[in-house]
Design a protein around this motif. Structure first.
Motif, short mmCIF file in Angstrom:
data_model
loop_
_atom_site.label_atom_id
_atom_site.label_comp_id
_atom_site.label_asym_id
_atom_site.label_seq_id
_atom_site.Cartn_x
_atom_site.Cartn_y
_atom_site.Cartn_z
N UNK A 1 29.93 1.50 34.44
CA UNK A 1 28.65 1.08 33.87
C UNK A 1 28.69 -0.32 33.28
N UNK A 2 29.88 -0.88 33.14
CA UNK A 2 29.97 -2.26 32.64
C UNK A 2 29.58 -3.21 33.77
N UNK A 3 29.12 -4.36 33.41
CA UNK A 3 28.67 -5.34 34.41
C UNK A 3 29.77 -6.33 34.77
N UNK A 4 30.99 -6.03 34.41
CA UNK A 4 32.08 -6.98 34.65
C UNK A 4 32.79 -6.75 35.97
N UNK A 5 32.37 -5.75 36.72
CA UNK A 5 33.04 -5.42 37.98
C UNK A 5 32.24 -5.96 39.16
N UNK B 1 30.71 -5.64 42.91
CA UNK B 1 30.04 -4.50 43.56
C UNK B 1 31.04 -3.66 44.35
N UNK B 2 31.95 -4.31 45.03
CA UNK B 2 32.95 -3.60 45.84
C UNK B 2 33.90 -2.79 44.96
N UNK B 3 34.35 -3.40 43.85
CA UNK B 3 35.25 -2.68 42.94
C UNK B 3 34.54 -1.49 42.29
N UNK B 4 33.28 -1.70 41.95
CA UNK B 4 32.50 -0.62 41.34
C UNK B 4 32.33 0.53 42.33
N UNK B 5 32.03 0.20 43.57
CA UNK B 5 31.87 1.22 44.61
C UNK B 5 33.17 2.00 44.81
N UNK B 6 34.28 1.30 44.83
CA UNK B 6 35.59 1.93 44.99
C UNK B 6 35.90 2.86 43.81
#
Length: 121
Positions: free
Chosen positions: A73-77, A79-84
Motif C-alpha cells: 500500500x505504500x507508494x514507494x514501490x 508497479x512491477x515490484x508491487x505486482x510481484x
C-alpha cells in the motif's frame, strides 16, 4: 482490558492458564512491528521457537501476509515490484485458507487495485 488483566495476574497464573493473555501479548507485539513497518520475519521465527503451541507456522504466514499488504500500500514501490509482492501475498494466502481473514485481505487487495487477486481468492 488486557492491561488490567496483566496488572492483576500472577506470573504463575499466566503460565498455568493465561493462554488468552499470552496470545494477546503476541498479537500486540506483532502489531507493534507492523506499525513500525519493520520486518516480522525475525520475531515470527523467535516466537515459533519459544512458544510453538501459541504461535505456529500458520500464524507466521498470516503475519507475513499482513506485512506484505501494508508494504504494497505504500507508494514507494514500482508497479512491477508491487505486482510481484501481491502475487507472493496471494500465494501465501492460498497456503493458509482457513487462517486468513478473507474480508480483510480482499479489502486490502482492492485498495492496492489488485482485483485479479481478489477474484482468485
Amino acid at each position: 482490558e488486557m492491561r488490567m488483566s496483566l496488572k492483576t495476574t500472577l506470573f504463575r497464573d499466566l503460565i498455568l492458564s493465561g493462554s488468552d493473555t499470552c496470545i494477546g501479548l503476541i498479537n500486540a507485539l506483532i502489531h507493534r512491528y507492523l506499525d513500525d513497518a519493520a520486518s516480522t520475519d525475525a520475531i515470527s521465527e523467535k516466537l515459533r521457537q519459544v512458544c510453538p503451541s501459541l504461535y505456529r507456522n500458520e500464524d507466521a504466514l498470516c503475519t507475513k501476509v499482513n506485512e506484505q499488504l501494508l508494504k504494497a500500500r505504500t507508494n514507494t514501490m514500482s508497479r512491477m515490484d508491487k505486482e510481484r509482492l501481491l502475487q507472493q501475498t496471494l500465494e501465501t494466502c492460498k497456503q493458509i485458507p482457513a487462517r486468513i481473514n478473507l474480508a480483510h485481505v480482499c479489502q486490502q487487495l482492492s485498495a492496492c487495485q489488485y482485483f485479479g487477486g481478489v477474484v482468485e481468492l
